[in-house]
Design an enzyme around this catalytic site. Sequence first.
Site, mmCIF file in Angstrom:
data_model
loop_
_atom_site.group_PDB
_atom_site.id
_atom_site.type_symbol
_atom_site.label_atom_id
_atom_site.label_comp_id
_atom_site.label_asym_id
_atom_site.label_seq_id
_atom_site.Cartn_x
_atom_site.Cartn_y
_atom_site.Cartn_z
ATOM 1 N N ASN A 113 0.805 -1.226 0.000
ATOM 2 C CA ASN A 113 0.000 0.000 0.000
ATOM 3 C C ASN A 113 0.835 1.272 0.000
ATOM 4 O OD1 ASN A 113 1.019 0.171 2.568
ATOM 5 N ND2 ASN A 113 -0.956 0.233 3.612
ATOM 6 N N ARG A 250 -1.175 6.193 12.407
ATOM 7 C CA ARG A 250 -2.041 5.545 13.388
ATOM 8 C C ARG A 250 -2.774 6.622 14.170
ATOM 9 N NH1 ARG A 250 -1.051 2.269 10.447
ATOM 10 N NH2 ARG A 250 -0.008 0.268 10.674
ATOM 11 N N GLN A 279 -10.957 2.196 15.938
ATOM 12 C CA GLN A 279 -11.485 1.970 14.603
ATOM 13 C C GLN A 279 -12.396 0.752 14.610
ATOM 14 O OE1 GLN A 279 -7.978 3.798 11.701
ATOM 15 N NE2 GLN A 279 -8.617 1.700 11.465
ATOM 16 N N HIS A 298 -10.565 5.012 7.091
ATOM 17 C CA HIS A 298 -9.256 4.387 6.870
ATOM 18 C C HIS A 298 -9.275 3.547 5.586
ATOM 19 C CE1 HIS A 298 -5.667 2.063 8.845
ATOM 20 N NE2 HIS A 298 -5.344 2.694 7.732
#
Length: 338
Positions: A113, A250, A279, A298
């Site tokens: 990613n 984060r 989350q 996210h």
Amino acid sequence: MKVVAVLYPDKHPDRHPDVLASTERGLDLGEHLAEQGHELVTTSDTGDELDAQLTDAEVVVTTPFWPLYLGRERIEKAANLKLVITAGVGSDHVDADAATERGITVAEVTGSNVVSVAEHNVLQILALVRNFVPAHQQVLDGRWDVADAAQEAHDLEGKTVGIIGLGAIGARTALRLKPFDVTMLYHARHRRSPADESVLGVRYSRLDDLISQSDVVCAALPLMEGSKALFDADRIATMKQGAWLVNTARGAIVDTDALREACESGRLGGYAGDTWYPQPAPADHPWRDMPRHALTIHYSGMTIEAQQRIAAGVREIIDLHLDGSAPPEDYIIAAPGD
């Protein structure tokens, strides 16, 4: 062999034919495993259904952070588990100590990613500096007030951007920012070579100096000892008045209440990122309705191209496991004996 894949639910799979990291697509592992006599079970459940599936699972595949948190208690109940694979990057939702104590290897698809998140960093830096969100909101609200939108809109050129963490994502973020003619500072545990610094267009700085001198601060470091609540009220107070903070690293790196207060008071020019704590973020999370933000859910590391890289990496790791081999070294997060 049984593989349990805990992936994102997709309420409308007919609308999302290219989303591989969903329970419906299962990273396209089902047919591949079935041809070899193995079973793939996909789920987004995190309760009793998942626990029942884990009792005889040999491999668990999980997207980062949500929906599965694989703690010690759950690991100890999975008697046959040998391998945990994060379908992406970021494995601190897995208790690596508990896993390795029981002979379980934890792996992720390193680098899958990197491009996606680096591009998202640049997107969110520009969204903040150019005051994009309030200007776009005027369109939705039927307004046309150029003075109101322009009051907090700036050029990125000539600004100082500080990048905390210069790993793969931080480095690619720097490369993408270099053409904007900005001054780039970075802080990392390991300083880059002079050649790397020249190519990336960055200059090393102590953390406190970077934070106090930067117009934009971009966090690109992992959550680890020393980085939780790195941006608390005291550290935010040392940033330039009106500076912008971007965090796709984060959510827990930033103190939730201190950030909201800084955005409400105008101490910060704005905040953007796609990582939250916890989350998924609850509907009443303090960041959802705070001013001066350009937050997203996210998803930065889950572009269609990233998912294709993730699916290929997960398949590679599973195929090696079936052959009795370990994952590639750069994919291993923790292994028995660490």
